[in-house]
Design a protein around this motif. Structure first.
Motif, PDB file in Angstrom:
ATOM      1  N   ARG A  74     -36.843  29.406  44.210  1.00 34.52           N
ATOM      2  CA  ARG A  74     -37.631  30.296  43.503  1.00 34.52           C
ATOM      3  C   ARG A  74     -39.262  30.129  44.110  1.00 34.52           C
ATOM      4  N   TYR A  76     -41.480  32.089  44.812  1.00 35.66           N
ATOM      5  CA  TYR A  76     -42.528  32.716  44.003  1.00 35.66           C
ATOM      6  C   TYR A  76     -43.400  31.708  43.040  1.00 35.66           C
ATOM      7  N   GLU A  77     -42.718  30.592  42.602  1.00 38.32           N
ATOM      8  CA  GLU A  77     -43.341  29.726  41.698  1.00 38.32           C
ATOM      9  C   GLU A  77     -44.410  28.714  42.288  1.00 38.32           C
ATOM     10  N   SER A  79     -47.952  29.226  44.961  1.00 40.41           N
ATOM     11  CA  SER A  79     -48.650  30.195  45.730  1.00 40.41           C
ATOM     12  C   SER A  79     -49.810  29.586  46.648  1.00 40.41           C
ATOM     13  N   ARG A 128     -48.002  34.742  35.782  1.00 37.28           N
ATOM     14  CA  ARG A 128     -48.251  35.908  36.287  1.00 37.28           C
ATOM     15  C   ARG A 128     -46.736  36.905  36.225  1.00 37.28           C
ATOM     16  N   SER A 129     -47.409  38.227  36.123  1.00 36.14           N
ATOM     17  CA  SER A 129     -46.396  38.938  35.907  1.00 36.14           C
ATOM     18  C   SER A 129     -45.977  39.547  37.206  1.00 36.14           C
ATOM     19  N   LEU A 130     -44.546  39.311  37.669  1.00 28.88           N
ATOM     20  CA  LEU A 130     -44.136  39.554  39.149  1.00 28.88           C
ATOM     21  C   LEU A 130     -42.801  40.687  39.059  1.00 28.88           C
ATOM     22  N   ALA A 132     -39.420  42.062  39.136  1.00 31.95           N
ATOM     23  CA  ALA A 132     -38.213  41.300  38.956  1.00 31.95           C
ATOM     24  C   ALA A 132     -37.044  42.313  38.848  1.00 31.95           C
ATOM     25  N   ARG A 185     -36.306  39.354  44.556  1.00 33.94           N
ATOM     26  CA  ARG A 185     -37.202  39.153  43.402  1.00 33.94           C
ATOM     27  C   ARG A 185     -36.300  38.285  42.435  1.00 33.94           C
ATOM     28  N   ARG A 245     -39.811  43.707  35.332  1.00 32.80           N
ATOM     29  CA  ARG A 245     -41.037  42.693  35.505  1.00 32.80           C
ATOM     30  C   ARG A 245     -40.873  41.314  34.482  1.00 32.80           C
ATOM     31  N   SER A 247     -42.603  37.403  33.428  1.00 37.76           N
ATOM     32  CA  SER A 247     -43.715  36.420  33.456  1.00 37.76           C
ATOM     33  C   SER A 247     -43.324  34.995  33.916  1.00 37.76           C
ATOM     34  N   VAL A 250     -46.624  29.853  37.741  1.00 35.71           N
ATOM     35  CA  VAL A 250     -46.873  29.814  38.955  1.00 35.71           C
ATOM     36  C   VAL A 250     -47.738  28.555  39.261  1.00 35.71           C
TER      37      VAL A 250
END
Length: 263
Positions: A74, A76-77, A79, A128-130, A132, A185, A245, A247, A250
């Motif tokens: 993951r 994206y966790e 940044s 954060r809304s990413l 998906a 994603r 998307r 949530s 992060v």
């Protein structure tokens, strides 16, 4: 006046007690941290034992993920600066020891302290809304077999090209498996299917062009694993991925130094 003085004194006493109850951060008893040579023969690994931690030739992103319990599945966790992860020339060697045996969670807490003290690491957590993918049931689906009661979860390679066998796997667990690096994603289970299942997914047949025999590549020249997953889910399991998307928690790196302070 006396009442106010007593109240103030009690307030100060409560503050002192609260401060006294805050535990000190866990620390290694001895730690050596240094910049690793990019051509280091050690490779890219870590080892945690009750007596400490060894990491040789690892990136700062690797260190932070290990310290805070984040998964490479993951990305994206986390940044932060682009140099945190490969390709990067910022690699470190960490050898740290404890006098008393420690659990893996305690070792990771000690690593957090080390990163804060030696690399001036500052982080915060945020939602954060990413983008998906939502895992859903396609038409005429699904093609899944219910697991036997009490089945142990197993994910292992099959005998066919790029085949994976799943046993005792829930759809939420399967969705996690389908996320990065398998696709671009995070994947969220929206099938509504409860319980666990046994099934296989074979992607090899979708990775080569049947006419030319050449590998199917994506827009940047990589083997198109994501396209193969889309087709395999539909053909073999009657499941599908649709854009959406989600949530995500992060961990944001506000500051970190490339070079550690002296040992």
């Amino acid at each position: 006046m006396l009442h106010m003085t007593i109240a103030a004194a009690l307030g100060m006493l409560e503050s002192c007690i609260a401060i006294a109850q805050v535990p000190s951060p866990l620390r290694f008893d001895v730690a050596s941290v240094k910049v690793a040579h990019p051509a280091s023969p050690h490779g890219y690994r870590h080892q945690i034992t009750p007596g400490g931690l060894t990491m040789l030739g690892v990136s700062m992103g690797y260190c932070i993920r290990l310290a805070y319990g984040l998964s490479w599945q993951r990305p994206y966790e986390l940044s932060g600066p682009i140099w945190l992860d490969p390709p990067t020339d910022v690699l470190v060697d960490v050898i740290a020891r404890t006098e008393s045996p420690a659990s893996e969670d305690q070792i990771k807490s000690m690593l957090q302290t080390l990163l804060i003290e030696r690399f001036k690491l500052e982080v915060h957590q945020e939602k954060r809304s990413l983008p998906a993918y939502e895992l859903i049931v396609a038409s005429n689906g699904p093609l899944l077999r219910k697991s036997a009661p009490g089945s142990e979860m197993k994910v292992k390679p099959g005998t066919k090209s790029h085949e994976t066998l799943f046993q005792g796997v829930s759809m939420a667990q399967f969705a996690l498996h389908l996320g990065p690096p398998m696709t671009s994603r995070p994947v969220v289970d929206m099938t509504g299917l409860e319980g666990t299942f046994d099934f296989s997914l074979e992607l090899g047949r979708y990775m080569t062009d049947p006419e030319s025999g050449k590998l199917v590549v994506d827009a940047i020249g990589r083997v198109d694993t994501e396209g193969a997953i889309f087709r395999g889910l539909r053909d073999q399991l009657r499941l599908a991925l649709r854009p959406g998307r989600t949530s995500v928690d992060v961990l944001v790196v506000d500051h970190v130094e490339k070079t550690p302070t002296e040992n």
